[in-house]
Write a protein that holds these residues in place. Structure first.
Motif, PDB file in Angstrom:
ATOM      1  N   ILE A   6      31.188 102.504  54.110  1.00  0.00           N
ATOM      2  CA  ILE A   6      30.631 101.156  54.271  1.00  0.00           C
ATOM      3  C   ILE A   6      29.110 101.235  54.231  1.00  0.00           C
ATOM      4  N   THR A   7      28.513 100.419  53.370  1.00  0.00           N
ATOM      5  CA  THR A   7      27.055 100.450  53.205  1.00  0.00           C
ATOM      6  C   THR A   7      26.482  99.044  53.176  1.00  0.00           C
ATOM      7  N   PRO A   8      25.836  98.621  54.261  1.00  0.00           N
ATOM      8  CA  PRO A   8      25.114  97.344  54.217  1.00  0.00           C
ATOM      9  C   PRO A   8      23.828  97.523  53.410  1.00  0.00           C
ATOM     10  N   THR A   9      23.457  96.506  52.665  1.00  0.00           N
ATOM     11  CA  THR A   9      22.210  96.598  51.913  1.00  0.00           C
ATOM     12  C   THR A   9      21.664  95.202  51.676  1.00  0.00           C
ATOM     13  N   TYR A  10      20.458  95.132  51.147  1.00  0.00           N
ATOM     14  CA  TYR A  10      19.845  93.857  50.817  1.00  0.00           C
ATOM     15  C   TYR A  10      18.916  94.076  49.632  1.00  0.00           C
ATOM     16  N   LYS A  11      18.391  92.997  49.093  1.00  0.00           N
ATOM     17  CA  LYS A  11      17.733  93.033  47.787  1.00  0.00           C
ATOM     18  C   LYS A  11      16.629  94.072  47.682  1.00  0.00           C
ATOM     19  N   ASN A  12      15.810  94.209  48.717  1.00  0.00           N
ATOM     20  CA  ASN A  12      14.699  95.164  48.658  1.00  0.00           C
ATOM     21  C   ASN A  12      15.174  96.602  48.519  1.00  0.00           C
ATOM     22  N   PHE A  16      17.376 101.694  45.760  1.00  0.00           N
ATOM     23  CA  PHE A  16      17.971 102.844  46.428  1.00  0.00           C
ATOM     24  C   PHE A  16      19.468 102.939  46.115  1.00  0.00           C
ATOM     25  N   VAL A  17      20.111 101.781  45.986  1.00  0.00           N
ATOM     26  CA  VAL A  17      21.547 101.764  45.693  1.00  0.00           C
ATOM     27  C   VAL A  17      21.835 102.433  44.357  1.00  0.00           C
ATOM     28  N   ASP A  47      22.216  89.613  41.341  1.00  0.00           N
ATOM     29  CA  ASP A  47      21.301  90.753  41.226  1.00  0.00           C
ATOM     30  C   ASP A  47      22.023  92.062  41.522  1.00  0.00           C
ATOM     31  N   PHE A  48      22.920  92.043  42.498  1.00  0.00           N
ATOM     32  CA  PHE A  48      23.620  93.270  42.861  1.00  0.00           C
ATOM     33  C   PHE A  48      24.622  93.670  41.782  1.00  0.00           C
ATOM     34  N   GLU A  49      25.242  92.693  41.150  1.00  0.00           N
ATOM     35  CA  GLU A  49      26.179  92.982  40.056  1.00  0.00           C
ATOM     36  C   GLU A  49      25.476  93.740  38.939  1.00  0.00           C
ATOM     37  N   THR A  50      24.227  93.398  38.698  1.00  0.00           N
ATOM     38  CA  THR A  50      23.451  94.096  37.668  1.00  0.00           C
ATOM     39  C   THR A  50      23.246  95.561  38.047  1.00  0.00           C
ATOM     40  N   VAL A  51      23.012  95.810  39.333  1.00  0.00           N
ATOM     41  CA  VAL A  51      22.794  97.175  39.818  1.00  0.00           C
ATOM     42  C   VAL A  51      24.053  98.017  39.675  1.00  0.00           C
ATOM     43  N   PRO A 104      41.021  97.373  55.367  1.00  0.00           N
ATOM     44  CA  PRO A 104      42.329  97.953  55.690  1.00  0.00           C
ATOM     45  C   PRO A 104      42.283  99.408  56.135  1.00  0.00           C
ATOM     46  N   GLU A 105      41.250 100.147  55.737  1.00  0.00           N
ATOM     47  CA  GLU A 105      41.177 101.569  56.069  1.00  0.00           C
ATOM     48  C   GLU A 105      40.984 101.766  57.573  1.00  0.00           C
ATOM     49  N   GLU A 106      41.704 102.704  58.134  1.00  0.00           N
ATOM     50  CA  GLU A 106      41.597 103.009  59.563  1.00  0.00           C
ATOM     51  C   GLU A 106      40.344 103.812  59.862  1.00  0.00           C
ATOM     52  N   LYS A 107      39.941 104.675  58.952  1.00  0.00           N
ATOM     53  CA  LYS A 107      38.786 105.538  59.181  1.00  0.00           C
ATOM     54  C   LYS A 107      37.721 105.265  58.117  1.00  0.00           C
ATOM     55  N   SER A 108      36.468 105.192  58.567  1.00  0.00           N
ATOM     56  CA  SER A 108      35.392 104.886  57.640  1.00  0.00           C
ATOM     57  C   SER A 108      34.132 105.650  58.023  1.00  0.00           C
ATOM     58  N   LEU A 109      33.257 105.751  57.058  1.00  0.00           N
ATOM     59  CA  LEU A 109      31.946 106.361  57.251  1.00  0.00           C
ATOM     60  C   LEU A 109      30.908 105.307  56.920  1.00  0.00           C
ATOM     61  N   ILE A 110      29.957 105.094  57.822  1.00  0.00           N
ATOM     62  CA  ILE A 110      28.882 104.139  57.555  1.00  0.00           C
ATOM     63  C   ILE A 110      27.640 104.893  57.099  1.00  0.00           C
ATOM     64  N   LEU A 111      27.143 104.498  55.936  1.00  0.00           N
ATOM     65  CA  LEU A 111      25.912 105.069  55.383  1.00  0.00           C
ATOM     66  C   LEU A 111      24.954 103.946  55.044  1.00  0.00           C
ATOM     67  N   ASP A 112      23.670 104.205  55.159  1.00  0.00           N
ATOM     68  CA  ASP A 112      22.725 103.208  54.691  1.00  0.00           C
ATOM     69  C   ASP A 112      22.476 103.415  53.201  1.00  0.00           C
ATOM     70  N   SER A 113      21.893 102.410  52.572  1.00  0.00           N
ATOM     71  CA  SER A 113      21.749 102.437  51.114  1.00  0.00           C
ATOM     72  C   SER A 113      20.709 103.421  50.621  1.00  0.00           C
TER      73      SER A 113
END
Length: 400
Positions: A6-12, A16-17, A47-51, A104-113
């Motif tokens: 899981i990776t939260p991100t925003y336009k700026n 990095f993505v 914008d994200f679709e382009t990335v 749906p996944e029981e286990k996840s890893l959170i990473l920043d962008s």
């Protein structure tokens, strides 16, 4: 698919993505077995679709819109309203924890962008290895040295929410693995993330502190503090980094390391979170062995310069991490190019920054002198123009 990232991100952070995805595609062997969830706002979708377009057929990418996540859990405020009311730390916590609860996944890893894979990795094995012996890492909270007001308020916030004081800080590295069932237990016992932030906001309402801290929650410290209070229930191990580092470094080396840590960062993070900033010839091998023995595969490495580069390189060669998280300001993985090394180690160096500063200081008075020299000509020009204006206006007045 049993595991997710899981990776939260925003336009700026979209640039990095791109590097994030490039490294994922290059280094992850089982990329088709892992789902990558990116959390964005709906107005960023185009914008994200382009990335992500070049990577859609190479890995499993799914978009989570924060507006939909919030609506799913009965939150009526908009994303902008939530950010303004509760601050960026809690806003990030909302996105991450609600995402963990909704997928749906029981286990996840959170990473920043800003994260980047730097070596060949089997992600399913990475998850399996961690959850075969799950653990949390902490360092002692020493009030005498941890003097950052915001840092200490964040500690108090989590203690208040969990109704129990914890003597440790748990952001020591970036092994941010989550279990949905544990987050569900946390929410069931203490309320959902929005309820927690509101509880803090009301408690701290009249305090003169950073508005982001008033209701600020670091989700990883909240989550791992909760695990610490329930180690036996969830069958986690706790690793005390303060005690363990003494087994790998001499007492003198420990003192130097801690002194540098508290002086440079004021104790405002985990003792070993920024380990790559405090590497020296006499500690690099032993610190690397510590990280290797602890099987820390996700860590932070940044601010690479000419002095740190050989030490960071030696450290990483021993530790062999899979992911460098939270910063792409290093010279490893995809960044291990001549151009990037020159950029980071020369043009971004402190020496070059100081050189630019003194060049600016030298040029500034010269620019003022040049500007001053032009002023007599400007005075003459506008004086003549003013006289012409007087003649013109007088004609108009006299002739009616």
């Amino acid at each position: 698919m049993n595991y997710a990232v899981i990776t939260p991100t925003y336009k700026n952070h979209f640039p990095f993505v791109q590097r994030y995805l490039q490294s994922f595609v290059k280094y992850v062997a089982d990329k088709d077995k892992i789902t990558l969830y990116f959390i964005i706002s709906k107005n960023e979708k185009n914008d994200f679709e382009t990335v992500i377009e070049p990577y859609k057929n190479k890995c499993n990418i799914k978009l989570l819109f924060c507006e939909d996540l919030f609506k799913q859990y009965g939150i009526k405020l908009s994303a902008d309203e939530l950010l303004k009311k509760y601050g960026r730390f809690s806003f990030q916590t909302f996105k991450k924890l609600y995402a963990v609860l909704s997928i749906p996944e029981e286990k996840s890893l959170i990473l920043d962008s800003e994260s980047m894979w730097v070596k060949k990795t089997n992600m399913q094995q990475l998850f399996a290895d961690f959850f075969a012996k799950p653990r949390i890492y902490g360092s002692i909270l020493e009030p005498k040295y941890r003097i950052g007001v915001n840092f200490n308020q964040m500690v108090k916030n989590v203690d208040y929410l969990l109704e129990e004081s914890c003597p440790y800080w748990f952001l020591e590295n970036y092994m941010w693995f989550y279990e949905k069932s544990i987050v569900q237990d946390l929410v069931k016992q203490y309320g959902n993330p929005l309820d927690m932030a509101e509880k803090l906001r009301l408690k701290n309402l009249n305090m003169k502190i950073d508005e982001h801290i008033l209701s600020g929650i670091f989700e990883i410290t909240l989550y791992q503090n909760f695990i610490y209070f329930n180690l036996q229930k969830y069958k986690y191990d706790f690793i005390n980094m303060d005690e363990l580092i003494k087994k790998y470094l001499s007492s003198r080396e420990v003192d130097v390391f801690k002194s540098s840590f508290y002086k440079k960062l004021r104790g405002g993070c985990g003792l070993t979170e920024h380990v790559c900033l405090f590497l020296k010839k006499n500690n690099v091998k032993n610190l690397a062995q510590l990280f290797k023995d602890l099987q820390i595969k996700i860590l932070r490495c940044d601010r690479t310069d000419a002095k740190l580069y050989p030490l960071q390189k030696k450290f990483l060669n021993i530790v062999q991490p899979c992911i460098l998280a939270s910063s792409q300001g290093h010279c490893f993985g995809l960044n291990n190019t001549l151009k990037n090394r020159v950029q980071l180690m020369l043009w971004a160096s402190k020496t070059f920054e100081k050189l630019k500063k003194h060049v600016r200081n030298f040029i500034t008075p010269i620019k003022k002198i040049c500007k001053w020299c032009v002023e007599p000509f400007s005075i003459v020009f506008y004086f003549i123009k003013f006289l012409l204006d007087i003649v013109r206006h007088l004609k108009i007045v006299l002739l009616g």
